[in-house]
Design a protein around this motif. Structure first.
Motif, PDB file in Angstrom:
ATOM      1  N   GLU A 260       0.802  -1.215   0.000  1.00 22.23           N
ATOM      2  CA  GLU A 260       0.000   0.000   0.000  1.00 22.23           C
ATOM      3  C   GLU A 260       0.838   1.269   0.000  1.00 22.23           C
ATOM      4  O   GLU A 260       0.291   2.355   0.018  1.00 22.23           O
ATOM      5  CB  GLU A 260      -0.923   0.021   1.227  1.00 22.23           C
ATOM      6  N   SER A 261       2.142   1.150   0.024  1.00 20.18           N
ATOM      7  CA  SER A 261       2.954   2.345   0.239  1.00 20.18           C
ATOM      8  C   SER A 261       4.007   2.556  -0.836  1.00 20.18           C
ATOM      9  O   SER A 261       4.989   3.248  -0.597  1.00 20.18           O
ATOM     10  CB  SER A 261       3.627   2.263   1.612  1.00 20.18           C
ATOM     11  N   GLY A 262       3.803   1.989  -2.004  1.00 20.30           N
ATOM     12  CA  GLY A 262       4.744   2.234  -3.088  1.00 20.30           C
ATOM     13  C   GLY A 262       4.802   3.683  -3.496  1.00 20.30           C
ATOM     14  O   GLY A 262       5.737   4.111  -4.190  1.00 20.30           O
ATOM     15  N   PHE A 263       3.815   4.477  -3.046  1.00 18.80           N
ATOM     16  CA  PHE A 263       3.806   5.900  -3.376  1.00 18.80           C
ATOM     17  C   PHE A 263       5.032   6.629  -2.867  1.00 18.80           C
ATOM     18  O   PHE A 263       5.339   7.727  -3.320  1.00 18.80           O
ATOM     19  CB  PHE A 263       2.544   6.567  -2.830  1.00 18.80           C
ATOM     20  N   VAL A 264       5.778   6.048  -1.920  1.00 14.64           N
ATOM     21  CA  VAL A 264       6.967   6.747  -1.411  1.00 14.64           C
ATOM     22  C   VAL A 264       8.049   6.840  -2.480  1.00 14.64           C
ATOM     23  O   VAL A 264       8.999   7.613  -2.322  1.00 14.64           O
ATOM     24  CB  VAL A 264       7.526   6.059  -0.154  1.00 14.64           C
ATOM     25  N   GLY A 265       7.916   6.082  -3.557  1.00 12.83           N
ATOM     26  CA  GLY A 265       8.887   6.198  -4.645  1.00 12.83           C
ATOM     27  C   GLY A 265       8.960   7.589  -5.220  1.00 12.83           C
ATOM     28  O   GLY A 265      10.007   8.005  -5.726  1.00 12.83           O
ATOM     29  N   VAL A 266       7.857   8.351  -5.160  1.00 16.33           N
ATOM     30  CA  VAL A 266       7.880   9.699  -5.707  1.00 16.33           C
ATOM     31  C   VAL A 266       8.900  10.564  -4.993  1.00 16.33           C
ATOM     32  O   VAL A 266       9.577  11.394  -5.596  1.00 16.33           O
ATOM     33  CB  VAL A 266       6.486  10.347  -5.643  1.00 16.33           C
ATOM     34  N   ASP A 267       9.033  10.368  -3.696  1.00 16.57           N
ATOM     35  CA  ASP A 267       9.967  11.183  -2.923  1.00 16.57           C
ATOM     36  C   ASP A 267      11.410  10.854  -3.280  1.00 16.57           C
ATOM     37  O   ASP A 267      12.267  11.734  -3.346  1.00 16.57           O
ATOM     38  CB  ASP A 267       9.710  10.961  -1.436  1.00 16.57           C
ATOM     39  N   VAL A 268      11.661   9.576  -3.523  1.00 11.84           N
ATOM     40  CA  VAL A 268      12.992   9.158  -3.957  1.00 11.84           C
ATOM     41  C   VAL A 268      13.326   9.805  -5.292  1.00 11.84           C
ATOM     42  O   VAL A 268      14.424  10.353  -5.493  1.00 11.84           O
ATOM     43  CB  VAL A 268      13.073   7.626  -4.045  1.00 11.84           C
ATOM     44  N   PHE A 269      12.381   9.777  -6.212  1.00  7.68           N
ATOM     45  CA  PHE A 269      12.605  10.382  -7.521  1.00  7.68           C
ATOM     46  C   PHE A 269      12.869  11.879  -7.415  1.00  7.68           C
ATOM     47  O   PHE A 269      13.747  12.421  -8.086  1.00  7.68           O
ATOM     48  CB  PHE A 269      11.393  10.147  -8.429  1.00  7.68           C
ATOM     49  N   PHE A 270      12.109  12.570  -6.591  1.00  9.05           N
ATOM     50  CA  PHE A 270      12.290  14.013  -6.462  1.00  9.05           C
ATOM     51  C   PHE A 270      13.677  14.353  -5.927  1.00  9.05           C
ATOM     52  O   PHE A 270      14.325  15.292  -6.394  1.00  9.05           O
ATOM     53  CB  PHE A 270      11.219  14.601  -5.541  1.00  9.05           C
ATOM     54  N   VAL A 271      14.146  13.629  -4.943  1.00  9.63           N
ATOM     55  CA  VAL A 271      15.469  13.894  -4.384  1.00  9.63           C
ATOM     56  C   VAL A 271      16.549  13.664  -5.438  1.00  9.63           C
ATOM     57  O   VAL A 271      17.461  14.487  -5.612  1.00  9.63           O
ATOM     58  CB  VAL A 271      15.724  13.023  -3.139  1.00  9.63           C
TER      59      VAL A 271
ATOM     60  N   VAL B 217      18.655   2.550   3.479  1.00  9.66           N
ATOM     61  CA  VAL B 217      17.812   1.373   3.249  1.00  9.66           C
ATOM     62  C   VAL B 217      16.767   1.241   4.347  1.00  9.66           C
ATOM     63  O   VAL B 217      15.582   0.983   4.088  1.00  9.66           O
ATOM     64  CB  VAL B 217      18.679   0.103   3.152  1.00  9.66           C
ATOM     65  N   VAL B 218      17.178   1.438   5.588  1.00  9.09           N
ATOM     66  CA  VAL B 218      16.252   1.313   6.721  1.00  9.09           C
ATOM     67  C   VAL B 218      15.140   2.355   6.629  1.00  9.09           C
ATOM     68  O   VAL B 218      13.956   2.042   6.856  1.00  9.09           O
ATOM     69  CB  VAL B 218      17.013   1.451   8.052  1.00  9.09           C
ATOM     70  N   LEU B 219      15.482   3.586   6.283  1.00 12.15           N
ATOM     71  CA  LEU B 219      14.472   4.638   6.196  1.00 12.15           C
ATOM     72  C   LEU B 219      13.454   4.353   5.096  1.00 12.15           C
ATOM     73  O   LEU B 219      12.239   4.501   5.302  1.00 12.15           O
ATOM     74  CB  LEU B 219      15.151   5.989   5.948  1.00 12.15           C
ATOM     75  N   VAL B 220      13.936   3.940   3.913  1.00 18.24           N
ATOM     76  CA  VAL B 220      13.011   3.661   2.817  1.00 18.24           C
ATOM     77  C   VAL B 220      12.139   2.456   3.149  1.00 18.24           C
ATOM     78  O   VAL B 220      10.912   2.475   2.962  1.00 18.24           O
ATOM     79  CB  VAL B 220      13.773   3.437   1.496  1.00 18.24           C
ATOM     80  N   ILE B 221      12.753   1.393   3.658  1.00 19.55           N
ATOM     81  CA  ILE B 221      11.981   0.198   4.006  1.00 19.55           C
ATOM     82  C   ILE B 221      10.983   0.503   5.118  1.00 19.55           C
ATOM     83  O   ILE B 221       9.840   0.017   5.088  1.00 19.55           O
ATOM     84  CB  ILE B 221      12.914  -0.953   4.419  1.00 19.55           C
ATOM     85  N   SER B 222      11.371   1.314   6.073  1.00 18.10           N
ATOM     86  CA  SER B 222      10.453   1.682   7.156  1.00 18.10           C
ATOM     87  C   SER B 222       9.213   2.376   6.605  1.00 18.10           C
ATOM     88  O   SER B 222       8.086   2.111   7.052  1.00 18.10           O
ATOM     89  CB  SER B 222      11.157   2.599   8.160  1.00 18.10           C
ATOM     90  N   ALA B 223       9.422   3.273   5.644  1.00 19.79           N
ATOM     91  CA  ALA B 223       8.273   3.942   5.036  1.00 19.79           C
ATOM     92  C   ALA B 223       7.393   2.944   4.287  1.00 19.79           C
ATOM     93  O   ALA B 223       6.165   2.972   4.389  1.00 19.79           O
ATOM     94  CB  ALA B 223       8.756   5.038   4.084  1.00 19.79           C
ATOM     95  N   VAL B 224       8.025   2.043   3.533  1.00 15.46           N
ATOM     96  CA  VAL B 224       7.264   1.059   2.758  1.00 15.46           C
ATOM     97  C   VAL B 224       6.459   0.148   3.672  1.00 15.46           C
ATOM     98  O   VAL B 224       5.296  -0.170   3.412  1.00 15.46           O
ATOM     99  CB  VAL B 224       8.213   0.234   1.870  1.00 15.46           C
ATOM    100  N   VAL B 225       7.055  -0.256   4.771  1.00 18.15           N
ATOM    101  CA  VAL B 225       6.406  -1.210   5.675  1.00 18.15           C
ATOM    102  C   VAL B 225       5.340  -0.551   6.538  1.00 18.15           C
ATOM    103  O   VAL B 225       4.273  -1.131   6.781  1.00 18.15           O
ATOM    104  CB  VAL B 225       7.458  -1.898   6.570  1.00 18.15           C
ATOM    105  N   SER B 226       5.583   0.660   6.978  1.00 21.16           N
ATOM    106  CA  SER B 226       4.702   1.262   7.989  1.00 21.16           C
ATOM    107  C   SER B 226       3.595   2.124   7.416  1.00 21.16           C
ATOM    108  O   SER B 226       2.542   2.272   8.047  1.00 21.16           O
ATOM    109  CB  SER B 226       5.531   2.096   8.967  1.00 21.16           C
ATOM    110  N   TYR B 227       3.781   2.705   6.239  1.00 18.61           N
ATOM    111  CA  TYR B 227       2.763   3.594   5.705  1.00 18.61           C
ATOM    112  C   TYR B 227       1.628   2.787   5.095  1.00 18.61           C
ATOM    113  O   TYR B 227       1.836   1.727   4.506  1.00 18.61           O
ATOM    114  CB  TYR B 227       3.341   4.543   4.661  1.00 18.61           C
ATOM    115  N   THR B 228       0.411   3.314   5.201  1.00 17.50           N
ATOM    116  CA  THR B 228      -0.775   2.644   4.682  1.00 17.50           C
ATOM    117  C   THR B 228      -1.609   3.631   3.886  1.00 17.50           C
ATOM    118  O   THR B 228      -1.233   4.794   3.712  1.00 17.50           O
ATOM    119  CB  THR B 228      -1.632   2.078   5.825  1.00 17.50           C
ATOM    120  N   ALA B 229      -2.773   3.149   3.467  1.00 20.45           N
ATOM    121  CA  ALA B 229      -3.681   4.001   2.705  1.00 20.45           C
ATOM    122  C   ALA B 229      -4.167   5.195   3.514  1.00 20.45           C
ATOM    123  O   ALA B 229      -4.626   6.184   2.951  1.00 20.45           O
ATOM    124  CB  ALA B 229      -4.885   3.183   2.230  1.00 20.45           C
ATOM    125  N   ASP B 230      -4.079   5.096   4.825  1.00 18.85           N
ATOM    126  CA  ASP B 230      -4.594   6.160   5.668  1.00 18.85           C
ATOM    127  C   ASP B 230      -3.531   7.143   6.125  1.00 18.85           C
ATOM    128  O   ASP B 230      -3.832   8.080   6.869  1.00 18.85           O
ATOM    129  CB  ASP B 230      -5.266   5.551   6.912  1.00 18.85           C
TER     130      ASP B 230
END
Length: 688
Positions: free
Chosen positions: A69-80, A265-278
């Motif tokens: 549910e949190s693949g949207f964090v890829g946008v932030d990686v791209f922007f940086v 790696v830990v920061l990106v994975i943490s976002a992927v694992v912990s963020y949800t649709a809400d």
């Protein structure tokens, strides 16, 4: 703000783009540390980092994993990444006294426009053959917005990005390309000015700009979540963090680079694992993937760091080079496949479509991106600009023709066009929505019924009340009555509730309507009109809080009781519009598409499904019968022989999946008169 459906952008590919840090010779030239002469080298790890980001996006959008549910964090990686590379190359060229704004912008177009033209042309060709008129018109509008890099503004103003409709918006993913291009219009001007006037203070200026952007993001993510998500001023801080990296010192020790890699790696994975649709995104939550990308880029300046070696492997670099084309094609292929296959769009098909995306992106990369980038096609600036201008004029002219003719219905069989026309069969705008907190606190009440009569009725509801307004108006006129009306989309007429991430507007409107009902002696009858489905996991006690399904339903039960009983206690007659059955999809579009393809639309819910979905409401209705003067049941009209019809007499009941079509107003006025008392009305008509 729901982020589970966020379409993400890929910044320009890591090759041959001045703003992306590649030279004209085919190897990326990144001023990783512009302060160090000779510190310019190809960064394969950045291509690898692109791979991580784009795979997050693609896997997320194809729903390959139940928890993804949190693949949207890829946008932030791209922007940086993009902010870092663009700034590095601008600084390097400024120091060499060979930077040109015109050249910068032209090369951005050369990099982005050809592949985008190909994808947009393919999407329009598909739409001309397979889309009914409303869909084709929508697609044409999206293409125009995309071509002028204002798609983010268009979708912000026109699309409930975080609602169910997001999965049927053909070019929704292009919003972020627009964010980047808008940034690249303004940012080089600022950077050049600072580098000229106060070069040593440039990092401080950019840091200040980043903090302002981040502050705007934090300030408005709760009250204006869609604007914060879509618009460049509240996203610029992510690109500016990347820009600031060009002033960051290289890690002095390999161990530090190793630790930075681990942290990234830990920061990106943490976002992927912990963020949800809400997750209320971006807000402060965007810091995890943003700082993760920052750490990985810093670690990548040390070739022997484990993260650098991993990201620099051949497969990672190869996919990273495809990232722009892969991003462009993945969303429309996914949307079109979903529409073609419907419920048959299983995991196997989604995997197949994802693999097709890789194939198509490889072809575009080889035959479109590379020739334009290396100058094999239209090498001279004038040639390219002439070609670009011709293509832009042609595509926009075609889209304008599609929009002007409302989707070119003449290309479709007559019956398909007739049914598809009901997608525009909606009310006019004579009754304005109370769309914000200021308007909600003092709603502009719209007159219904017989002019000049005492306005005994107060009609209060959500967008389903808006859709039914003409039926209610006609019913009141034919029964010699009058009233006033106010509504807000997604806001049920229940006292003391909020909708998540909706600010205070809904609660303010309901307070104002309750006050009007209680204090206005002219009001004798209150008609609560809603879909009522918001209660199933949507209502909450605070706009910043999301309740689970059980708590949301419990809140509805309490506050529905309070609303009805408070009105009754003040001597008001309370009437309730029961839930519409709705349909499994957009009725005019699905029905017309089914006709076009010679297949059944499969739109109707069974009566059992309808009751299961609305049991919570009918429990509340039964419990409050002593306080309710009457209710109107749409299901009595629609539900027969085990199913609830979405098409009656060859005409769609709804203009979308659940809002009443305007042309059926007379039918519904007659039903209102039959169930709630009154006279007769005329025959219903076809859409205008």
């Amino acid at each position: 703000m729901t982020a589970a459906q966020c379409a993400l952008q890929t910044s320009a590919s890591n090759r041959n783009i001045p703003g992306d840090g590649r030279s004209e010779g085919g190897r990326m030239q990144v001023a990783a540390h512009p302060a160090h002469k000779g510190g310019i080298s190809y960064r394969p790890d950045i291509d690898g980092l692109r791979t991580v980001a784009v795979l997050l996006v693609v896997v997320f959008h194809f729903h390959l994993f139940s928890g993804g549910e949190s693949g949207f964090v890829g946008v932030d990686v791209f922007f940086v990444i993009s902010g870092y590379l663009i700034t590095a190359i601008i600084r390097q060229q400024v120091e060499a006294q060979r930077f040109s704004l015109v050249g910068f912008w032209v090369k951005r177009l050369r990099r982005l426009a050809p592949a985008l033209f190909v994808v947009l042309a393919a999407v329009l060709a598909y739409g001309a053959v397979r889309l009914v008129q409303a869909d084709f018109q929508q697609l044409a509008e999206e293409v125009v917005a995309t071509q002028f890099y204002v798609a983010n503004v268009y979708f912000w103003r026109n699309v409930n990005y975080f609602g169910l409709q997001a999965g049927s918006i053909y070019l929704l993913h292009t919003w972020s390309l627009s964010v980047e291009e808008q940034f690249y219009v303004a940012y080089p001007l600022l950077l050049l000015l600072v580098l000229k006037l106060a070069p040593r203070r440039a990092p401080l200026v950019l840091l200040a700009a980043a903090l302002v952007s981040f502050g705007l993001n934090l300030a408005f993510v709760g009250s204006k979540p869609e604007a914060v998500f879509y618009l460049m001023p509240t996203r610029a801080w992510e690109l500016l963090i990347g820009a600031l990296l060009t002033w960051a010192p290289r890690p002095k020790h390999q161990m530090l680079a190793q630790l930075l890699g681990v942290a990234g790696v830990v920061l990106v994975i943490s976002a992927v694992v912990s963020y949800t649709a809400d997750t209320r995104f971006p807000g402060a939550f965007a810091l995890l993937p943003t700082l993760g990308a920052t750490s990985l880029i810093l670690a990548g300046s040390e070739p022997e760091a484990w993260s650098t070696r991993l990201l620099s492997t051949s497969p990672m670099v190869a996919i990273g080079r495809l990232s722009y084309s892969l991003y462009l094609v993945h969303w429309p292929i996914n949307v079109f496949a979903s529409q073609e296959l419907g419920e048959g769009y299983t995991v196997g098909w989604r995997v197949a479509m994802m693999l097709l995306c890789f194939l198509v992106s490889a072809l575009i990369y080889r035959w479109v991106e590379t020739p334009f980038r290396d100058g094999s096609l239209l090498p001279r600036i004038r040639q390219f600009l002439r070609g670009y201008g011709t293509g832009l004029v042609a595509s926009v002219a075609l889209c304008v023709a599609v929009i002007a003719t409302h989707g070119m219905p003449q290309r479709l069989p007559a019956e398909v066009a007739r049914v598809g026309a009901f997608a525009n069969d909606r009310p006019n705008d004579r009754c304005p929505e109370s769309s914000n907190a200021v308007e909600a606190a003092r709603p502009a009440l719209c007159d219904l019924g017989v002019p000049g009569r005492a306005k005994e009725w107060l009609v209060w509801g959500d967008s389903h009340a808006w859709a039914a307004q003409e039926a209610i108006d006609l019913w009141l006129k034919n029964t010699g009555q009058a009233g006033r009306f106010a509504f807000m989309h997604s806001c049920p007429p229940v006292w003391g509730v909020h909708i998540p991430r909706g600010g205070t507007a809904c609660q303010l409107l309901n307070d104002a309507m309750m006050a009007t009902a209680l204090r206005d002696p002219q009001v004798k009858k209150v008609f609560l009109v809603s879909t009522w489905h918001q209660a199933a996991g949507w209502l909450t006690t605070s706009p910043d809080r999301h309740l689970n399904l059980a708590d949301s339903l419990a809140l509805f039960q309490r506050q529905f009781d309070a609303t009805v009983r408070e009105l009754h206690a003040h001597g008001k007659e309370v009437y309730v519009w029961e839930p519409l059955p709705g349909a499994r999809g957009n009725v005019p579009r699905r029905a017309a598409t089914a006709l076009l393809r010679g297949e059944p639309p499969r739109l109707d819910f069974s009566i059992a499904e309808y009751r299961e979905q609305t049991d919570f409401f009918f429990e509340a209705l039964a419990r409050n019968r002593p306080y309710i003067a009457g209710s109107f049941s749409p299901s009595q009209v629609l539900c027969r022989e085990g199913a609830c019809a979405s098409v009656l007499d060859g005409e769609p009941v709804y203009y979308d999946h659940g809002h009443l079509a305007r042309s059926g107003s007379a039918r519904w006025a007659q039903a209102l008169a039959s169930q709630m008392g009154g006279g007769t009305v005329g025959q219903h008509r076809t859409p205008d």
